[in-house]
Design a protein around this motif. Structure first.
Motif, PDB file in Angstrom:
ATOM      1  N   SER A 197       0.845  -1.195   0.000  1.00  0.00           N
ATOM      2  CA  SER A 197       0.000   0.000   0.000  1.00  0.00           C
ATOM      3  C   SER A 197       0.880   1.244   0.000  1.00  0.00           C
ATOM      4  N   SER A 198       0.542   2.198  -0.864  1.00  0.00           N
ATOM      5  CA  SER A 198       1.243   3.486  -0.864  1.00  0.00           C
ATOM      6  C   SER A 198       0.255   4.632  -0.600  1.00  0.00           C
ATOM      7  N   GLU A 199      -0.907   4.319  -0.033  1.00  0.00           N
ATOM      8  CA  GLU A 199      -1.911   5.347   0.283  1.00  0.00           C
ATOM      9  C   GLU A 199      -1.399   6.278   1.377  1.00  0.00           C
ATOM     10  N   ASN A 200      -1.847   7.527   1.358  1.00  0.00           N
ATOM     11  CA  ASN A 200      -1.529   8.388   2.491  1.00  0.00           C
ATOM     12  C   ASN A 200      -2.345   7.936   3.711  1.00  0.00           C
ATOM     13  N   TYR A 201      -1.963   8.431   4.863  1.00  0.00           N
ATOM     14  CA  TYR A 201      -2.535   7.905   6.112  1.00  0.00           C
ATOM     15  C   TYR A 201      -4.049   8.068   6.163  1.00  0.00           C
ATOM     16  N   GLU A 202      -4.530   9.246   5.765  1.00  0.00           N
ATOM     17  CA  GLU A 202      -5.970   9.501   5.856  1.00  0.00           C
ATOM     18  C   GLU A 202      -6.758   8.552   4.966  1.00  0.00           C
ATOM     19  N   MET A 228      -6.716   5.022   6.402  1.00  0.00           N
ATOM     20  CA  MET A 228      -7.652   4.857   7.511  1.00  0.00           C
ATOM     21  C   MET A 228      -9.088   4.790   7.015  1.00  0.00           C
ATOM     22  N   ARG A 229      -9.440   5.608   6.033  1.00  0.00           N
ATOM     23  CA  ARG A 229     -10.803   5.574   5.498  1.00  0.00           C
ATOM     24  C   ARG A 229     -11.123   4.216   4.880  1.00  0.00           C
ATOM     25  N   ASN A 230     -10.111   3.560   4.326  1.00  0.00           N
ATOM     26  CA  ASN A 230     -10.313   2.267   3.689  1.00  0.00           C
ATOM     27  C   ASN A 230     -10.197   1.091   4.663  1.00  0.00           C
TER      28      ASN A 230
END
Length: 498
Positions: free
Chosen positions: A442-447, A450-452
């Motif tokens: 995963s390379s998503e930002n933290y926010e 967390m939403r996912n």
């Protein structure tokens, strides 16, 4: 050491191009000429003075007829005789799959990868339990689903809910029908090996067809130190007589099955592997073999096996250099770990084994996906973690193509100073394939993460393996062949008393 492979027969050499991964990177070598010469003196002395036990009268008789000294079950081998036999084995060969696109090449700069082999337990999430036939089929389907794996392997897990005497029939049938890739033969006994050969002959049309181009690979483990047991030898003799490649593998955990020093383990490994290879050549000169290595160490405080250790990595690199010296394809490596779950330890220990596997250029890599808890457990989530590692390493070890187009001078002309390349034509033409796209990471930002749901790698691996099983499509197989295989399994199950 003096190489003894110049006169090697090429009868089994590659006769056509097959779609395989080629690791064209330079091999990492750690042994100096002086070190190799010292190892040479060591294995010759061990082979001559201590000898090797063969717990099968047919094997002993083959060595007697070849002029080797046999006392009880111990064969005291002439090193020059052994090297003469080793020189008969092909340096490279093909193993055919029922889908020709999945035929593999063993040797040279080719690398082929199979799944975990042998665990009696499985892990799904937080549950650790006995493996079942349904687990065996599921792991077989996963191996078929990921192109990075060239084979499901053999005993991907031990199905404890099926009769011991006949489960090899069900496992072989699953490997033959749920995948169209190369599979490994059963080696529990000579009977099981003969059944595997018979079923493989059905799948490929005849025994002659598989003798011309091998269609299965089988693991023959040495009972280290310096003993080949009767069941392994029974299977080896069957497969070698049929011209099917066997992986002659010393099973060495330093401190238990060998002395604690790496040089001593390497010397013992050479003696065990070469003695087994010599036997296969006495059975059928020119039959394909693979120099096997399973080399790690124990925890000297607890006595437990440990994996992904610096010592095992170093031994792996040495093994590659030694096997190349003898002109033999070799097996080693895998995604090995002592961890009980697919956690950070499992990841870094697997990488500690897989990285030297690629640096050494191992030709046949077992345990590439799913290994947990020192090989006692086949893990569903760990299978996906290992697939990710394999995909990344294969990408990393694919040599760069450096040409005018890849240097992208035109992109600089288009963008100029201080600009960006996001919209450049060079980028737009390549953005879908220019970089490795992860299966698991995963390379998503933290926010956004967390939403996912804030899922970690283990959670994502669970989703990935379940999706792969949902999306699985069974490769087609001729109905007449399937029926003949089914009839064979039913008949043999009855004959074996199950």
């Amino acid at each position: 050491m003096v190489p003894h492979h110049e006169a090697r027969s090429r009868r089994q050499s590659r006769s056509r191009e097959v779609p395989v991964f080629r690791n064209a990177m330079p091999r990492y070598e750690v042994l100096s000429e002086e070190a190799m010469a010292t190892l040479d003196r060591g294995w010759r002395r061990l082979m001559t003075e201590i000898g090797v036990e063969f717990m099968d009268e047919r094997a002993l008789e083959l060595f007697r007829r070849a002029g080797q000294r046999v006392e009880d079950n111990t064969v005291f081998l002439d090193p020059d005789f052994v090297l003469e036999q080793v020189a008969k084995a092909p340096r490279e060969f093909d193993v055919q799959a029922r889908n020709p696109q999945h035929t593999i090449h063993i040797g040279g700069d080719s690398m082929a990868f199979g799944a975990v082999y042998g665990p009696p337990f499985v892990r799904q999430g937080d549950v650790r339990r006995d493996a079942t036939m349904e687990d065996f089929r599921s792991f077989t389907k996963l191996a078929q689903s990921f192109p990075v794996l060239d084979s499901a392997g053999g005993v991907i897990c031990e199905p404890n809910d099926t009769p011991l005497d006949s489960r090899h029939l069900d496992m072989t049938y699953a490997l033959q029908t749920l995948t169209d890739k190369v599979y490994m033969g059963n080696v529990v006994s000579g009977v099981n090996a003969a059944d595997t050969i018979a079923m493989t002959s059905i799948l490929f049309g005849s025994r002659e067809a598989i003798e011309e181009t091998p269609a299965t690979i089988s693991l023959i483990n040495c009972n280290s130190p310096l003993r080949w047991d009767d069941r392994m030898l029974e299977a080896q003799l069957e497969y070698s007589a049929a011209g099917q490649p066997v992986v002659l593998t010393p099973f060495i955990l330093m401190g238990a099955m060998s002395p604690v020093t790496i040089p001593a383990a390497l010397v013992q490994q050479i003696v065990e592997a070469l003695s087994g290879i010599a036997l296969s050549q006495l059975v059928r000169p020119g039959t394909p073999v693979i120099f096997g290595s399973f080399l790690s160490n124990i925890d000297m405080q607890s006595g437990s096996p440990t994996f992904g250790t610096p010592e095992s990595g170093l031994g792996l690199l040495c093994t590659g250099q030694i096997a190349r010296h003898f002109g033999l394809p070799f097996r080693t490596g895998g995604g090995l770990t002592s961890s009980q779950v697919a956690d950070a330890q499992a990841g870094y220990e697997a990488l500690m084994t897989l990285m030297p596997t690629f640096l050494a250029g191992a030709n046949w890599v077992m345990h590439s996906a799913g290994w947990l808890e020192g090989g006692l457990v086949a893990g569903y989530e760990k299978f996906i973690v290992d697939v990710e590692l394999l995909q990344m390493l294969r990408h990393e070890f694919t040599p760069l193509e450096i040409d005018e187009d890849s240097m992208a001078f035109g992109a600089h002309e288009e963008v100029g100073h201080g600009g960006h390349f996001l919209g450049a034509m060079h980028t737009m033409e390549r953005f879908r394939t220019c970089f490795y796209r992860p299966l698991l990471s995963s390379s998503e930002n933290y926010e956004r993460w967390m939403r996912n749901g804030g899922h970690d790698a283990n959670d994502r691996a669970q989703v990935a393996y379940k999706k792969a099983l949902e999306d699985y499509e069974q490769p087609p197989i001729d109905d007449a062949v399937r029926e003949e295989l089914e009839d064979y399994v039913i008949r043999r199950r009855a004959e074996l008393g199950d």
